[in-house]
Design an enzyme around this catalytic site. Structure first.
Site, PDB file in Angstrom:
ATOM      1  N   SER A  25      -4.324  12.347   2.613  1.00  0.00           N
ATOM      2  CA  SER A  25      -4.303  14.046   2.889  1.00  0.00           C
ATOM      3  C   SER A  25      -5.528  14.169   2.159  1.00  0.00           C
ATOM      4  CB  SER A  25      -2.909  14.382   2.600  1.00  0.00           C
ATOM      5  OG  SER A  25      -2.672  14.677   1.252  1.00  0.00           O
ATOM      6  N   LYS A 136       0.342   3.927  10.389  1.00  0.00           N
ATOM      7  CA  LYS A 136       1.711   3.736   8.761  1.00  0.00           C
ATOM      8  C   LYS A 136       2.357   5.624   9.143  1.00  0.00           C
ATOM      9  CE  LYS A 136       1.339   5.426   4.810  1.00  0.00           C
ATOM     10  NZ  LYS A 136       0.535   5.979   3.226  1.00  0.00           N
ATOM     11  N   GLU A 179       7.457   1.834   6.328  1.00  0.00           N
ATOM     12  CA  GLU A 179       7.210   2.313   4.940  1.00  0.00           C
ATOM     13  C   GLU A 179       8.506   2.693   4.752  1.00  0.00           C
ATOM     14  OE1 GLU A 179       3.512   4.011   3.406  1.00  0.00           O
ATOM     15  OE2 GLU A 179       4.258   3.985   1.582  1.00  0.00           O
ATOM     16  N   LYS A 221       6.309  -2.546   4.437  1.00  0.00           N
ATOM     17  CA  LYS A 221       5.811  -1.535   3.148  1.00  0.00           C
ATOM     18  C   LYS A 221       6.512  -1.044   2.592  1.00  0.00           C
ATOM     19  CE  LYS A 221       1.427   1.112   2.138  1.00  0.00           C
ATOM     20  NZ  LYS A 221       0.282   1.134   1.933  1.00  0.00           N
ATOM     21  N   SER A 263       1.574   0.154  -4.613  1.00  0.00           N
ATOM     22  CA  SER A 263       1.586   0.133  -5.861  1.00  0.00           C
ATOM     23  C   SER A 263       2.254   1.608  -6.035  1.00  0.00           C
ATOM     24  CB  SER A 263       0.076   0.478  -6.226  1.00  0.00           C
ATOM     25  OG  SER A 263      -0.593   1.653  -5.757  1.00  0.00           O
ATOM     26  N   SER A 291      -0.783  -3.364  -0.272  1.00  0.00           N
ATOM     27  CA  SER A 291      -1.194  -2.106   0.834  1.00  0.00           C
ATOM     28  C   SER A 291      -1.199  -1.140   0.217  1.00  0.00           C
ATOM     29  CB  SER A 291      -0.506  -1.685   1.656  1.00  0.00           C
ATOM     30  OG  SER A 291      -1.209  -1.147   2.611  1.00  0.00           O
ATOM     31  N   ARG A 294      -3.224   4.240  -4.864  1.00  0.00           N
ATOM     32  CA  ARG A 294      -3.972   3.494  -6.181  1.00  0.00           C
ATOM     33  C   ARG A 294      -4.069   2.599  -7.268  1.00  0.00           C
ATOM     34  NH1 ARG A 294       1.353   7.246  -7.516  1.00  0.00           N
ATOM     35  NH2 ARG A 294       1.870   6.493  -5.590  1.00  0.00           N
TER      36      ARG A 294
HETATM   37  P1  13P Z   1      -0.162   3.505  -3.562  1.00  0.00           P
HETATM   38  O1  13P Z   1       0.051   1.900  -3.889  1.00  0.00           O
HETATM   39  O2  13P Z   1      -0.614   4.390  -4.505  1.00  0.00           O
HETATM   40  O3  13P Z   1       1.658   3.907  -3.566  1.00  0.00           O
HETATM   41  O4  13P Z   1       0.005   3.835  -1.974  1.00  0.00           O
HETATM   42  C1  13P Z   1       0.150   3.545  -1.054  1.00  0.00           C
HETATM   43  C2  13P Z   1       0.775   3.973   0.120  1.00  0.00           C
HETATM   44  O5  13P Z   1       0.171   3.871   1.802  1.00  0.00           O
HETATM   45  C3  13P Z   1       1.287   5.094   0.263  1.00  0.00           C
HETATM   46  O6  13P Z   1       2.227   5.506   1.622  1.00  0.00           O
END
Ligand code: 13P
Length: 341
Positions: A25, A136, A179, A221, A263, A291, A294
């Site tokens: 965001s 997502k 997710e 995810k 991650s 996916s 960071r």
């Molecule tokens: P991170 O890999 O930084 O956790 O972000 C992935 C993501 O899309 C979180 O919704």
């Protein structure tokens, strides 16, 4: 490119390829830019993301799709080409974050519920026209066992929302990335992460079935199973792999084509080593890939640091991490490949 949900889902997790989560965001990307001393404006956010989407090797060989933010899916590159067209020209699939973020859950201090269902049918139709073929929605499950977090109600509310979102996506011809992130914040041990993740995934698949979601046209995810960030323990990749696969074998139906990890605050190489260890103990009934937000972007952000003269260095850093994670998704990564670069 086929428009069938099953084919889109299969393409997202094909042959070691994974997703670039570039859907921060405007508030979150500002925090990332603050670290590298770059002012966050519509143009600087565009320049940064355009740099990655134009990294040809990374995008054609290692990245199957990009998760975009509402601003980005409507943005044009500096030369006027829509960013979505640059992604499509590389063979990758444009995707879109559609949730409105995690908000405090009334009556349950410390728990959150992700909002964004109101008007979602109309927004999905709009995003489909803009080129999105997957979406997502991130549910956030925190762990604070001393405070009774997460509550059963938080897991119910979050997984119910994920199921309603997934059904709306499939109605719109869009593959839902589902997710449920169990956060690694906190001092809990790996067994607690496993237990909370298990309760969450059992409830999630219960809700997805109840909502008549076609599992073959979804991607999960999830978090990996890890000790909490402040527990003082960094688990070995072998331990993470063993616990994570045990969890999925117990909870994720084989009809699900792929699992693409977030991650979640792991170090770049840690996220790669863990993904590699997970794939090294296969075969598994699902593809297991990345996916990452960071863990794919920290290095290119630093290399770029907002300077046009650093675009090639930023692209090289992004391509390297994408390559390493591609190898990890095939179980073929080695630590020595990191030094070689
Ligand atoms: P991170 O890999 O930084 O956790 O972000 C992935 C993501 O899309 C979180 O919704």
């Amino acid at each position: 490119m086929s428009e069938r949900l099953e084919d889109i889902a299969a393409a997202i997790v094909a042959n070691g390829k994974g997703l670039l989560a570039a859907d921060e965001s405007s508030g979150t990307i500002k925090k990332r830019f603050d670290v590298i001393g770059v002012e966050s404006t519509a143009d600087s956010r565009r320049d940064y993301r355009e740099m990655m989407f134009r990294a040809k090797d990374a995008m054609t060989k290692y990245i199957s799709g990009v998760i975009l933010y509402d601003e980005t899916i409507r943005q044009k590159a500096a030369d006027g080409t829509p960013l979505v067209d640059i992604i499509k020209a590389s063979g990758a699939i444009p995707g879109i974050k559609v949730d409105a973020g995690a908000k405090p859950l009334a009556g349950f201090p410390g728990d959150t519920v992700t909002e964004g269902l109101d008007g979602l049918r109309e927004r999905l139709a709009d995003y489909y026209k803009l080129g999105a073929r997957f979406a997502k929605w991130r549910a956030v499950i925190d762990i604070d066992t001393g405070k009774g977090v997460p509550s059963t109600n938080s897991i119910s509310a979050n997984t119910h929302a994920l199921a309603r979102y997934a059904a709306l996506c499939q109605e719109a011809g869009i593959v839902p990335i589902v997710e449920p992130e169990v956060l690694m914040d906190g001092a809990h041990d790996i067994g607690t992460c496993y237990e909370v993740s298990k309760a969450t995934l059992i409830k999630l698949y219960d809700e997805l079935h109840a909502a008549r979601v076609v599992l073959e046209g979804t991607i999960l995810k999830p978090n990996m199973v890890l000790s909490g960030k402040t527990s003082g323990t960094v688990d070995s990749p072998e331990k993470v792999a063993e616990m994570t696969i045990k969890l999925f074998r117990e909870t994720v139906p084989a009809a699900v084509p792929g699992i693409a990890f977030l991650s979640g605050g792991q170090e770049d190489e840690e996220a790669t080593a863990n993904l590699n260890a997970i794939n090294a103990i296969g075969p598994h009934p699902w593809k297991l890939t990345f996916s990452y937000g960071r863990a794919l972007q920290a290095a290119p952000q630093k290399a770029w640091s907002g300077k046009a003269s650093n675009v090639a260095a930023g692209q090289a850093a992004f391509t390297h991490r994408a390559h390493m994670n591609y190898l990890a998704a095939l179980g073929k990564w080695k630590a020595s490949l990191e030094q070689a670069a």
